[in-house]
Scaffold this motif. Sequence first.
Motif, mmCIF file in Angstrom:
data_model
loop_
_atom_site.group_PDB
_atom_site.id
_atom_site.type_symbol
_atom_site.label_atom_id
_atom_site.label_comp_id
_atom_site.label_asym_id
_atom_site.label_seq_id
_atom_site.Cartn_x
_atom_site.Cartn_y
_atom_site.Cartn_z
ATOM 1 N N GLN A 1 -6.538 -17.390 18.239
ATOM 2 C CA GLN A 1 -6.024 -17.737 16.913
ATOM 3 C C GLN A 1 -6.881 -17.149 15.798
ATOM 4 N N LEU B 1 6.996 -14.134 9.673
ATOM 5 C CA LEU B 1 7.873 -15.069 8.962
ATOM 6 C C LEU B 1 8.239 -14.418 7.625
ATOM 7 N N TYR C 1 6.461 -26.905 6.656
ATOM 8 C CA TYR C 1 5.619 -26.617 7.819
ATOM 9 C C TYR C 1 5.449 -25.113 8.047
ATOM 10 N N GLU C 2 6.314 -24.306 7.442
ATOM 11 C CA GLU C 2 6.244 -22.860 7.637
ATOM 12 C C GLU C 2 6.036 -22.092 6.340
ATOM 13 N N TYR D 1 3.074 -15.931 9.461
ATOM 14 C CA TYR D 1 3.043 -15.668 10.897
ATOM 15 C C TYR D 1 2.988 -16.983 11.678
ATOM 16 N N LYS D 2 3.596 -16.918 12.882
ATOM 17 C CA LYS D 2 3.551 -18.044 13.819
ATOM 18 C C LYS D 2 3.004 -17.542 15.151
ATOM 19 N N ARG E 1 3.595 -22.062 16.710
ATOM 20 C CA ARG E 1 2.760 -22.827 15.783
ATOM 21 C C ARG E 1 2.440 -21.959 14.563
ATOM 22 N N THR E 2 2.624 -22.534 13.379
ATOM 23 C CA THR E 2 2.393 -21.767 12.159
ATOM 24 C C THR E 2 0.917 -21.399 12.040
#
Length: 222
Positions: free
Chosen positions: A110, A168, A178-179, A204-205, A209-210
């Motif tokens: 991540q 995204l 949430y995004e 981006y996710k 998960r965002t």
Amino acid sequence: MAAVAQCVRGALRPRYPLLSFSLRTSPRLLCVATQQKNTGQNLEEDQSQSQNEHKVEPSSAEKMLTEEKAKLEEQLKEVTDKYKRALADAENVRQRSQKLVEEAKLYGIQSFCKDLLEVADILEKATESVPKEEIKDENPHLKSLYEGLVMTEVQIQKVFKKHGLLRLNPVGAKFDPYEHEALFHAPMEGKEPGTIALVSKIGYKLHGRTLRPALVGVVKDA
């Protein structure tokens, strides 16, 4: 007494002639025999009653064994319950540990992905800053540079997709806190309130998960 002896002799004459003859000669023998018979019957009845009492009332040893059996059965039940609970707890711990390991595999990159997003943003800005009217055969260096930037951007997006990192770009979609991250709200004709009219920065996710919310402008009521 004579009548009794006579009745007894009459009853015993067909089967026991000798005993009947003895009773005629000695009435006292009849009394003795009758007394012995009654005494034997009383002894048998006493023995039978004693055996019945022994059967009805269990001994102290049997009571102790029964109580000990009940205690052992109760202890076995408690141990079995504890064992089942321990198995359930161990299974829960195993599932949680497995989930943590799987999440570590998925989201361990991540922070690395976040750093690469800055590179992707720079490539995107670089390709957008090149004037499209200048990309001609007369400017081969600029054209080659632009094509190289585009190819690099395409390749890095392929690498992102391979590792579960997706863009995204929610223009026209409903705002999702949430995004998306709203930079401003403004009324716009022909646009439905609550939808996204402008994307200032791509989001981006990572595996659903965002990782970075998209920076957007949201339409509001006039």
